[in-house]
Design an enzyme around this catalytic site. Structure first.
Site, PDB file in Angstrom:
ATOM      1  N   PRO A  59       0.879  -1.349  -0.012  1.00 53.52           N
ATOM      2  CA  PRO A  59      -0.031   0.198  -0.126  1.00 53.52           C
ATOM      3  C   PRO A  59       0.773   1.209  -0.045  1.00 53.52           C
ATOM      4  N   GLY A 109       5.059   1.272  -3.982  1.00 52.33           N
ATOM      5  CA  GLY A 109       4.998   0.856  -5.249  1.00 52.33           C
ATOM      6  C   GLY A 109       6.275   1.209  -6.133  1.00 52.33           C
ATOM      7  N   TRP A 116      -2.691  -4.599  -4.758  1.00 49.12           N
ATOM      8  CA  TRP A 116      -2.748  -4.488  -6.331  1.00 49.12           C
ATOM      9  C   TRP A 116      -2.272  -5.742  -6.914  1.00 49.12           C
ATOM     10  N   ARG A 121     -18.482   4.145 -42.213  1.00 47.55           N
ATOM     11  CA  ARG A 121     -19.276   5.150 -41.723  1.00 47.55           C
ATOM     12  C   ARG A 121     -19.230   6.318 -42.569  1.00 47.55           C
ATOM     13  N   LEU A 135     -14.173   6.703 -34.255  1.00 46.86           N
ATOM     14  CA  LEU A 135     -15.298   6.100 -33.880  1.00 46.86           C
ATOM     15  C   LEU A 135     -16.512   7.118 -33.569  1.00 46.86           C
ATOM     16  N   GLU A 169       4.220  -2.865 -13.656  1.00 50.63           N
ATOM     17  CA  GLU A 169       5.507  -3.256 -14.336  1.00 50.63           C
ATOM     18  C   GLU A 169       6.519  -1.945 -14.368  1.00 50.63           C
ATOM     19  N   GLY A 170       6.357  -1.082 -13.434  1.00 55.84           N
ATOM     20  CA  GLY A 170       7.198   0.114 -13.593  1.00 55.84           C
ATOM     21  C   GLY A 170       6.332   1.383 -14.202  1.00 55.84           C
ATOM     22  N   PHE A 179      16.243   9.002  -8.944  1.00 55.06           N
ATOM     23  CA  PHE A 179      15.143   8.471  -8.042  1.00 55.06           C
ATOM     24  C   PHE A 179      15.096   8.927  -6.919  1.00 55.06           C
TER      25      PHE A 179
HETATM   26  P1  TGC Z   1      18.776  -0.495  -7.613  1.00 60.86           P
HETATM   27  O1  TGC Z   1      19.641   0.097  -6.480  1.00 60.86           O
HETATM   28  O2  TGC Z   1      19.123   0.188  -8.747  1.00 60.86           O
HETATM   29  O3  TGC Z   1      18.844  -2.005  -7.514  1.00 60.86           O
HETATM   30  C1  TGC Z   1      18.884  -2.882  -6.543  1.00 60.86           C
HETATM   31  C2  TGC Z   1      19.249  -4.291  -6.907  1.00 60.86           C
HETATM   32  O4  TGC Z   1      18.604  -4.550  -8.182  1.00 60.86           O
HETATM   33  C3  TGC Z   1      19.151  -4.790  -9.305  1.00 60.86           C
HETATM   34  N1  TGC Z   1      18.343  -4.384 -10.488  1.00 60.86           N
HETATM   35  C4  TGC Z   1      18.199  -5.163 -11.287  1.00 60.86           C
HETATM   36  N2  TGC Z   1      18.420  -6.626 -11.532  1.00 60.86           N
HETATM   37  C5  TGC Z   1      17.556  -6.970 -12.541  1.00 60.86           C
HETATM   38  N3  TGC Z   1      16.790  -6.302 -13.607  1.00 60.86           N
HETATM   39  C6  TGC Z   1      16.644  -5.053 -13.318  1.00 60.86           C
HETATM   40  N4  TGC Z   1      15.617  -4.564 -14.057  1.00 60.86           N
HETATM   41  C7  TGC Z   1      17.351  -4.376 -12.128  1.00 60.86           C
HETATM   42  N5  TGC Z   1      17.270  -2.988 -11.772  1.00 60.86           N
HETATM   43  C8  TGC Z   1      17.750  -2.902 -10.721  1.00 60.86           C
HETATM   44  C9  TGC Z   1      20.494  -3.920  -9.093  1.00 60.86           C
HETATM   45  O5  TGC Z   1      21.708  -4.374  -9.895  1.00 60.86           O
HETATM   46  C10 TGC Z   1      20.697  -4.088  -7.675  1.00 60.86           C
HETATM   47  O6  TGC Z   1      21.468  -5.359  -7.434  1.00 60.86           O
HETATM   48  P2  TGC Z   1      22.226  -5.496  -6.253  1.00 60.86           P
HETATM   49  O7  TGC Z   1      22.889  -7.198  -6.579  1.00 60.86           O
HETATM   50  O8  TGC Z   1      23.546  -4.420  -6.636  1.00 60.86           O
HETATM   51  O9  TGC Z   1      21.741  -5.118  -4.865  1.00 60.86           O
HETATM   52  O10 TGC Z   1      17.283  -0.284  -7.065  1.00 60.86           O
HETATM   53  P3  TGC Z   1      16.439   0.956  -6.422  1.00 60.86           P
HETATM   54  O11 TGC Z   1      15.957   0.798  -5.402  1.00 60.86           O
HETATM   55  O12 TGC Z   1      17.148   2.314  -6.807  1.00 60.86           O
HETATM   56  O13 TGC Z   1      15.285   0.775  -7.555  1.00 60.86           O
HETATM   57  C11 TGC Z   1      15.280   1.042  -9.030  1.00 60.86           C
HETATM   58  C12 TGC Z   1      13.875   1.162  -9.730  1.00 60.86           C
HETATM   59  C13 TGC Z   1      13.169   2.561  -9.293  1.00 60.86           C
HETATM   60  C14 TGC Z   1      14.194   1.261 -11.168  1.00 60.86           C
HETATM   61  C15 TGC Z   1      13.167  -0.256  -9.164  1.00 60.86           C
HETATM   62  O14 TGC Z   1      12.818  -0.239  -7.854  1.00 60.86           O
HETATM   63  C16 TGC Z   1      12.027  -0.513 -10.035  1.00 60.86           C
HETATM   64  O15 TGC Z   1      11.800  -0.836 -11.159  1.00 60.86           O
HETATM   65  N6  TGC Z   1      10.552   0.197  -9.532  1.00 60.86           N
HETATM   66  C17 TGC Z   1       9.446  -0.191 -10.052  1.00 60.86           C
HETATM   67  C18 TGC Z   1       8.575  -1.100  -9.280  1.00 60.86           C
HETATM   68  C19 TGC Z   1       8.000  -2.182 -10.108  1.00 60.86           C
HETATM   69  O16 TGC Z   1       7.971  -2.227 -11.529  1.00 60.86           O
HETATM   70  N7  TGC Z   1       7.004  -2.835  -9.713  1.00 60.86           N
HETATM   71  C20 TGC Z   1       6.316  -3.884 -10.352  1.00 60.86           C
HETATM   72  C21 TGC Z   1       5.584  -4.560  -9.600  1.00 60.86           C
HETATM   73  S1  TGC Z   1       4.770  -6.029 -10.292  1.00 60.86           S
HETATM   74  C22 TGC Z   1       3.679  -5.750 -11.270  1.00 60.86           C
HETATM   75  O17 TGC Z   1       3.463  -4.657 -11.320  1.00 60.86           O
HETATM   76  C23 TGC Z   1       2.894  -6.864 -12.036  1.00 60.86           C
HETATM   77  S2  TGC Z   1       1.530  -6.247 -13.025  1.00 60.86           S
HETATM   78  C24 TGC Z   1       1.551  -7.631 -14.040  1.00 60.86           C
HETATM   79  C25 TGC Z   1       0.327  -7.707 -14.656  1.00 60.86           C
HETATM   80  O18 TGC Z   1      -0.768  -7.770 -14.267  1.00 60.86           O
HETATM   81  O19 TGC Z   1       0.401  -7.967 -16.074  1.00 60.86           O
HETATM   82  P1  FAD Z   2       3.480   5.403  -6.526  1.00 58.95           P
HETATM   83  O1  FAD Z   2       4.982   4.639  -6.634  1.00 58.95           O
HETATM   84  O2  FAD Z   2       3.020   5.874  -5.223  1.00 58.95           O
HETATM   85  O3  FAD Z   2       3.714   6.625  -7.841  1.00 58.95           O
HETATM   86  C1  FAD Z   2       2.727   7.670  -7.920  1.00 58.95           C
HETATM   87  C2  FAD Z   2       3.150   8.503  -9.088  1.00 58.95           C
HETATM   88  O4  FAD Z   2       4.507   9.265  -8.600  1.00 58.95           O
HETATM   89  C3  FAD Z   2       3.372   7.794 -10.375  1.00 58.95           C
HETATM   90  O5  FAD Z   2       3.168   8.823 -11.284  1.00 58.95           O
HETATM   91  C4  FAD Z   2       5.132   7.447 -10.291  1.00 58.95           C
HETATM   92  O6  FAD Z   2       5.626   7.379 -11.507  1.00 58.95           O
HETATM   93  C5  FAD Z   2       5.512   8.810  -9.652  1.00 58.95           C
HETATM   94  N1  FAD Z   2       6.733   8.546  -8.962  1.00 58.95           N
HETATM   95  C6  FAD Z   2       6.986   7.815  -7.980  1.00 58.95           C
HETATM   96  N2  FAD Z   2       8.576   8.101  -7.410  1.00 58.95           N
HETATM   97  C7  FAD Z   2       8.954   8.948  -8.373  1.00 58.95           C
HETATM   98  C8  FAD Z   2      10.247   9.432  -8.751  1.00 58.95           C
HETATM   99  N3  FAD Z   2      11.247   9.144  -8.042  1.00 58.95           N
HETATM  100  N4  FAD Z   2      10.246  10.383  -9.711  1.00 58.95           N
HETATM  101  C9  FAD Z   2       9.398  10.534 -10.385  1.00 58.95           C
HETATM  102  N5  FAD Z   2       8.071  10.339 -10.233  1.00 58.95           N
HETATM  103  C10 FAD Z   2       7.939   9.290  -9.337  1.00 58.95           C
HETATM  104  N6  FAD Z   2       2.043  -5.031  -8.017  1.00 58.95           N
HETATM  105  C11 FAD Z   2       2.729  -6.377  -7.978  1.00 58.95           C
HETATM  106  O7  FAD Z   2       3.565  -6.517  -7.115  1.00 58.95           O
HETATM  107  N7  FAD Z   2       2.140  -7.546  -8.387  1.00 58.95           N
HETATM  108  C12 FAD Z   2       1.094  -7.357  -9.200  1.00 58.95           C
HETATM  109  O8  FAD Z   2       0.584  -8.677  -9.896  1.00 58.95           O
HETATM  110  C13 FAD Z   2       0.449  -6.093  -9.700  1.00 58.95           C
HETATM  111  N8  FAD Z   2      -0.547  -6.144 -10.166  1.00 58.95           N
HETATM  112  C14 FAD Z   2      -1.161  -4.848 -10.663  1.00 58.95           C
HETATM  113  C15 FAD Z   2      -2.301  -4.878 -11.163  1.00 58.95           C
HETATM  114  C16 FAD Z   2      -3.193  -3.472 -11.660  1.00 58.95           C
HETATM  115  C17 FAD Z   2      -4.458  -3.491 -12.341  1.00 58.95           C
HETATM  116  C18 FAD Z   2      -2.490  -2.413 -11.156  1.00 58.95           C
HETATM  117  C19 FAD Z   2      -2.930  -1.102 -11.355  1.00 58.95           C
HETATM  118  C20 FAD Z   2      -1.404  -2.458 -10.435  1.00 58.95           C
HETATM  119  C21 FAD Z   2      -0.549  -3.550 -10.303  1.00 58.95           C
HETATM  120  N9  FAD Z   2       0.577  -3.833  -9.541  1.00 58.95           N
HETATM  121  C22 FAD Z   2       0.936  -5.145  -9.034  1.00 58.95           C
HETATM  122  C23 FAD Z   2       0.945  -2.487  -8.598  1.00 58.95           C
HETATM  123  C24 FAD Z   2       2.162  -1.766  -9.656  1.00 58.95           C
HETATM  124  O9  FAD Z   2       3.101  -2.485 -10.002  1.00 58.95           O
HETATM  125  C25 FAD Z   2       1.956  -0.383  -8.844  1.00 58.95           C
HETATM  126  O10 FAD Z   2       0.890   0.353  -8.971  1.00 58.95           O
HETATM  127  C26 FAD Z   2       3.280   0.370  -9.638  1.00 58.95           C
HETATM  128  O11 FAD Z   2       4.505  -0.066  -9.257  1.00 58.95           O
HETATM  129  C27 FAD Z   2       3.283   1.964  -9.122  1.00 58.95           C
HETATM  130  O12 FAD Z   2       3.326   1.882  -7.952  1.00 58.95           O
HETATM  131  P2  FAD Z   2       2.232   2.764  -7.066  1.00 58.95           P
HETATM  132  O13 FAD Z   2       0.778   2.703  -7.692  1.00 58.95           O
HETATM  133  O14 FAD Z   2       2.234   2.709  -5.676  1.00 58.95           O
HETATM  134  O15 FAD Z   2       2.247   4.437  -7.445  1.00 58.95           O
END
Ligand code: TGC
Ligand code: FAD
Length: 391
Positions: free
Chosen positions: A140, A143, A168, A274, A344, A369-370, A389
């Site tokens: 919560p 993210g 989520w 259309r 449309l 997924e970011g 970041f």
């Molecule tokens: P940072 O200090 O840069 O890295 C920490 C450690 O992670 C390694 N690393 C990676 N490894 C593999 N692939 C990548 N893309 C990697 N990015 C970083 C890095 O080398 C380091 O490793 P080590 O061994 O040196 O410790 O990390 P940070 O805290 O500064 O964060 C970087 C940031 C912001 C890019 C990362 O936290 C991020 O990608 N945030 C976004 C979170 C996100 O994408 N959440 C998704 C949740 S799952 C989801 O949304 C499923 S929806 C699916 C669906 O329904 O289809």
């Molecule tokens: P926040 O991180 O609170 O971000 C809010 C806003 O601030 C965004 O615009 C963001 O880009 C911006 N922001 C944050 N930090 C910065 C910065 N440093 N600089 C500039 N801008 C910034 N997660 C899972 O783990 N597993 C799942 O299966 C999964 N499924 C999902 C399914 C759905 C339908 C949805 C909507 C989400 C799902 N998620 C899942 C969560 C999803 O990965 C997060 O919503 C996403 O990573 C963003 O986190 P947040 O919503 O907390 O937004």
């Protein structure tokens, strides 16, 4: 010269082999048969009924954990997996989400970082779609910055005890197994959590106006006691979940172009039928400009997906390149859907057509997924060498 093909103006089909085409056509025809006739109703009702049956059928198609090898997985190429994602998301992002989370997140985590016992126990059933998986990273209050996660796993004798909340989470309420990332004294670790473990619950999140034909849930972990071997042994630190994300994000690079293709085809067909001012609206220069621009971005996006797929197959795909693809293709897909909506007219807002459904789905795809901003910052860091970041 080959004739101009409006559905493939760049001749991208030439890049495919026979097996690639077979995968694409099989998934396309499954989606046409099993999803398209029902999706508007599911979407309107905010449900994905028969999700377990759909998962088993996707398992039979080999679509779950598709590029993974062994354990009942198809061992397909990254390009083939991408083609499947495109076809599934052309039906609905919710169906592609089901497959992404199952294969690229939950199964990939166990396949890459699990023990042999964990792989044997979970992967064959997950590949067959008999067990649905979910992936809990987001919380919560955390993210985009999962490094701040609060979910905690502490050792108690030989056991692990997990407490916290995930938010989520796709597939959460229907999952038989959850891959949950938690803070421990040794850094972030992944845990394989059977969802019937006492203390685990997964209430579904309602009132979504996007991804309505997808199950999204909260995960509540209230002192969930797990045996010592529930931890994924092969990784600690954020590298674990972020490595899984690379694979799911890669699938979205392709999938978003599926949603865009569906909207483009809908707009093109509609514009030719259309009539206004005594002629098809497709005959107006302004409409043609829209269609041409949509086609350019659609096929550029598909070409980019192919390029990244080939790099992944060659073991040369960098995370920054995945960010490049996700950033571009989801953003452009949204633009294509919005433009299609205008072509449309009023019908663009109706569920009789797929356009508004795809457009609202893509609002989630842009965030999960970011977020778009995270991918801009990943690229920004790679380009400048400066990490923006944190303040
Ligand atoms: P940072 O200090 O840069 O890295 C920490 C450690 O992670 C390694 N690393 C990676 N490894 C593999 N692939 C990548 N893309 C990697 N990015 C970083 C890095 O080398 C380091 O490793 P080590 O061994 O040196 O410790 O990390 P940070 O805290 O500064 O964060 C970087 C940031 C912001 C890019 C990362 O936290 C991020 O990608 N945030 C976004 C979170 C996100 O994408 N959440 C998704 C949740 S799952 C989801 O949304 C499923 S929806 C699916 C669906 O329904 O289809
Ligand atoms: P926040 O991180 O609170 O971000 C809010 C806003 O601030 C965004 O615009 C963001 O880009 C911006 N922001 C944050 N930090 C910065 C910065 N440093 N600089 C500039 N801008 C910034 N997660 C899972 O783990 N597993 C799942 O299966 C999964 N499924 C999902 C399914 C759905 C339908 C949805 C909507 C989400 C799902 N998620 C899942 C969560 C999803 O990965 C997060 O919503 C996403 O990573 C963003 O986190 P947040 O919503 O907390 O937004």
């Amino acid at each position: 010269l080959p004739a101009f093909d409006a559905s493939d103006p760049l001749g991208i089909d030439d890049l495919l082999g026979d097996e690639d085409r077979a995968v694409r056509d099989t998934v396309r025809s499954w989606a046409a048969d099993r999803v398209l006739p029902h999706i508007a109703e599911w979407y309107e009702n905010g449900e994905l009924p028969g999700i377990r049956e759909l998962a088993r059928e996707l398992g039979s198609l080999g679509a779950l954990g598709m590029p993974l090898t062994g354990y009942g997985c198809a061992g397909a190429s990254a390009v083939q997996y991408g083609l499947a994602c495109l076809e599934l998301e052309a039906a609905d992002s919710g169906i592609r989400s089901l497959v992404s989370v199952q294969g690229s997140l939950a199964m990939y985590a166990i396949h890459r970082f699990g023990s042999e016992e964990q792989r044997q126990r979970w992967l064959p059933a997950m590949a067959a779609g008999e067990v649905i998986g979910c992936f809990g990273l987001t919380e919560p209050d955390h993210g985009s910055d999962p490094a701040g996660m609060r979910t905690r796993a502490r050792r108690d004798g030989g056991d692990w005890v997990l407490t916290g909340r995930k938010m989520w989470i796709t597939n959460g309420s229907v999952a038989g197994v959850a891959v949950v990332w938690a803070r421990t004294d040794e850094g972030v670790r992944g845990f394989v959590v059977p969802t019937d473990a006492p203390g685990f619950s997964a209430p579904e999140i309602k009132h979504k106006w996007s991804l309505r034909a997808s199950v999204t849930s909260e995960l509540v972990l209230d002192e969930v006691r797990l045996p010592a071997d529930a931890v994924l042994p092969e990784v600690s630190g954020l590298r674990g979940p972020l490595s899984c994300l690379n694979h799911a994000r890669y699938g979205i690079v392709w999938g978003a172009m599926g949603a865009a293709r569906s909207c483009f085809e809908s707009a093109l067909g509609y514009a030719k039928e259309r009539e206004q001012f005594g002629r098809p609206v497709a005959g107006f220069q302004l409409t043609q400009a829209k269609l041409a621009d949509m086609a350019v971005e659609l096929h550029k996006g598909i070409l980019l997906a192919h390029h990244l797929g080939r790099r992944m197959d060659a073991g040369r795909l960098r995370p920054e390149q995945v960010s490049f693809g996700k950033l571009n293709n989801v953003r452009e897909a949204m633009e294509i859907c919005r433009t299609a909506r205008t072509v449309l007219g009023a019908n663009g807002i109706s569920l009789e057509y797929p356009v508004m459904r795809h457009a609202t789905n893509l609002e989630s795809v842009l965030t999960y997924e970011g977020t778009v901003e995270m991918h801009q910052l990943v690229l920004g860091k790679a380009l400048t060498g400066l990490d923006a970041f944190r303040g």
